[in-house]
Design an enzyme around this catalytic site. Sequence first.
Site, PDB file in Angstrom:
ATOM      1  N   HIS A  45      54.726  43.291  35.643  1.00  0.00           N
ATOM      2  CA  HIS A  45      54.420  41.905  36.943  1.00  0.00           C
ATOM      3  C   HIS A  45      53.101  41.924  36.937  1.00  0.00           C
ATOM      4  O   HIS A  45      52.431  41.858  37.710  1.00  0.00           O
ATOM      5  CB  HIS A  45      54.918  43.023  38.149  1.00  0.00           C
ATOM      6  CG  HIS A  45      54.611  42.220  39.424  1.00  0.00           C
ATOM      7  ND1 HIS A  45      53.944  42.124  40.347  1.00  0.00           N
ATOM      8  CD2 HIS A  45      55.543  41.256  40.095  1.00  0.00           C
ATOM      9  CE1 HIS A  45      53.724  41.387  41.584  1.00  0.00           C
ATOM     10  NE2 HIS A  45      54.535  40.680  40.911  1.00  0.00           N
ATOM     11  N   HIS A  97      51.703  36.470  49.789  1.00  0.00           N
ATOM     12  CA  HIS A  97      52.035  36.455  48.532  1.00  0.00           C
ATOM     13  C   HIS A  97      50.647  37.721  48.066  1.00  0.00           C
ATOM     14  O   HIS A  97      50.381  38.502  46.955  1.00  0.00           O
ATOM     15  CB  HIS A  97      51.964  35.875  47.881  1.00  0.00           C
ATOM     16  CG  HIS A  97      52.448  36.257  45.908  1.00  0.00           C
ATOM     17  ND1 HIS A  97      51.618  36.230  44.791  1.00  0.00           N
ATOM     18  CD2 HIS A  97      53.898  36.267  46.003  1.00  0.00           C
ATOM     19  CE1 HIS A  97      53.117  36.598  44.312  1.00  0.00           C
ATOM     20  NE2 HIS A  97      53.863  36.967  44.753  1.00  0.00           N
ATOM     21  N   LYS A 109      47.415  40.427  47.381  1.00  0.00           N
ATOM     22  CA  LYS A 109      47.813  42.159  46.866  1.00  0.00           C
ATOM     23  C   LYS A 109      46.073  42.443  47.405  1.00  0.00           C
ATOM     24  O   LYS A 109      45.639  42.856  45.875  1.00  0.00           O
ATOM     25  CB  LYS A 109      48.308  42.284  45.869  1.00  0.00           C
ATOM     26  CG  LYS A 109      49.998  41.626  45.247  1.00  0.00           C
ATOM     27  CD  LYS A 109      49.357  40.927  44.938  1.00  0.00           C
ATOM     28  CE  LYS A 109      51.183  40.035  44.253  1.00  0.00           C
ATOM     29  NZ  LYS A 109      52.130  40.040  44.948  1.00  0.00           N
ATOM     30  N   ASP A 160      35.168  49.576  54.006  1.00  0.00           N
ATOM     31  CA  ASP A 160      33.722  50.028  54.600  1.00  0.00           C
ATOM     32  C   ASP A 160      32.918  48.613  54.314  1.00  0.00           C
ATOM     33  O   ASP A 160      33.971  47.193  54.097  1.00  0.00           O
ATOM     34  CB  ASP A 160      33.413  50.977  53.968  1.00  0.00           C
ATOM     35  CG  ASP A 160      33.662  52.076  54.750  1.00  0.00           C
ATOM     36  OD1 ASP A 160      34.305  51.867  55.654  1.00  0.00           O
ATOM     37  OD2 ASP A 160      33.911  53.278  54.041  1.00  0.00           O
ATOM     38  N   ASP A 201      37.911  34.772  25.041  1.00  0.00           N
ATOM     39  CA  ASP A 201      36.700  34.924  24.679  1.00  0.00           C
ATOM     40  C   ASP A 201      36.637  35.877  24.439  1.00  0.00           C
ATOM     41  O   ASP A 201      35.232  36.309  24.106  1.00  0.00           O
ATOM     42  CB  ASP A 201      36.204  33.936  24.401  1.00  0.00           C
ATOM     43  CG  ASP A 201      36.799  32.482  23.584  1.00  0.00           C
ATOM     44  OD1 ASP A 201      37.302  32.486  22.632  1.00  0.00           O
ATOM     45  OD2 ASP A 201      36.187  31.305  24.225  1.00  0.00           O
TER      46      ASP A 201
END
Length: 432
Positions: free
Chosen positions: A139, A318, A320, A325, A146
Site C-alpha cells: 500500500h 483519501h 492520511k 501541537d 537519484d
Amino acid sequence: MSATMNKATVEQVEVPPTERNPALVDIEYGWHGNNRVTLLENGEEYFPRVFEAIRRAEKEILLETFILFEDKVGIELRDLLVDAAGRGVRITVSLDGFGCGELTPEFLATLSDAGVRLQIFDPAPRHLGIRTNWFRRLHRKIVVVDGVIAFIGGINFSADHLGDFGPEAKQDYSVEVKGPAVVDIHHFALLQSGRPSRAKYWWQRRRSRRNELAFNDHDGQVRLVYRDNHEHQTDIEEVYLQVLRSAQRRVVIANAYFFPGFRLLREIRNAARRGVEVRLILQGQPDMMIAKLAARMLYNYLLKAGVVIYEYCERPLHGKVALVDEDWSTVGSSNLDPLSLSLNLEANVLIRDRAFNRELFERLDDLSRNHCTVMPANPAPRGLLWRMTIGFMVFHFLRHFPAWAGWLPAHKPRLKPFSPPTAVRSEPHEPL
C-alpha cells in the site's frame, strides 16, 4: 488482472534465489535534521513535481505504488519512465498485484521492453471473476530519484487525484523530501525492491523505543517509519500512541479510513479529556460507504470526550495526515483502520518542522471550517439501545482485531518480475 498478465508474472517467471525477502528487513530508521520538506496537496501539486524529477533523473528511479491506472496520468508516467530508461537511467517499478490488477500486458510490456525493471507484488488470478489477493497489500507510495529527492504520501498514479476527474476526485496529500533523510528512504526503497543495498550495522538494526517528540529544537527533522508483517507490525500505530500521550495543545487527524484499534481510540479520547483540542477530519462522501458507516460507530464515544469530528463532504477524502501541537506532523500511506494497522505494507514520514506544521494546519483548518460538516456533540437519543449494543460489539472487535488479523492468509510477500509473453508487443503510442 488479465489472464495474459497473470500467466506472464506467475507461471513463467521464477524469483531469483538471491532475491531479498522484503518482509525480513529488520531496520528502524532514526531522525535526520536539515531536511527541506514540501507539502503537496492533490494531484495538481504532486504529479508535476514527481514528473519533473523523473525528467531530470540521471542515474536511478525507484518507484512503488498501490495503484497505477492506464489513464492520462498513468500514460504520462509510463512515457516519462520509457524516456528515462532510454537515457540510461536504472529504473525499478514495484506495483501491487491487487491495486494494479487492471493494467494490460501491452502497457506493462512497453515499460519492460524499454528496460524498466518491473515487479508485481503478490499477483494472483481471479476465481469466478473475483480477485483473491485481498490481504497484506503493498500500500506504500514512494518515489526516489537519484537518491537525492524522495516523494512519499497517499497519492497514487491515477487521474482520480485530479480535480477535473469530477465529484469522485480524491482529496489527498504527499510530501517532497530533500536532505539527509532521503538516504534512509532510498535505502528502504532499495531493500523493498529486492535490489542490493549497503547493509546497516548491528547498532543501526537494533530496535529501540524512540521518543517521537524529543530529538532537538531544530526544524527540518524527518524520520521514516514503516509497517510490515514481520518485526515492524505496530510501528506506525506506536508512533501515534506516543504523540497522542504527549500532546499538550492540539491534535488534528485527517484520515480516509478511520476504524483504529482500541488503544489508539482511547488515547484520542484521553487527549481530549486532558483539554487538548482534538479534531478528526473523516469521510463524509466516501468512495466506499462502509468506511463512513464504520467510523460513525465510534462517534459517540469520542464526541462525549470533547473530540470535534468533521466530515468532508465535497468529494472522497483519501488523505492520511496528522499533526500534534506546533511542530510534529506525519504524512504517509497508512490509514487508521484494520487493513493499514494490521495487514498492509505501509510507510509514513514523521516531520518535526514548525513551518511545515503551520502550513499543514492552515490547510486542514480551511478544509474543516469551510468544506466540512461538523458532527453534533449531542446526538439524538433515538436508537440508544441499538447504538449501545452495536458499540459493545465494535469495541470488542477493536480490542482484538490485531490478533485476529494474524488468522488471515499470512503468505510471504512475493515480488514477481514481469516478463511479457512473446505474443505481446509494444505498440507505438502518442505522447500526451
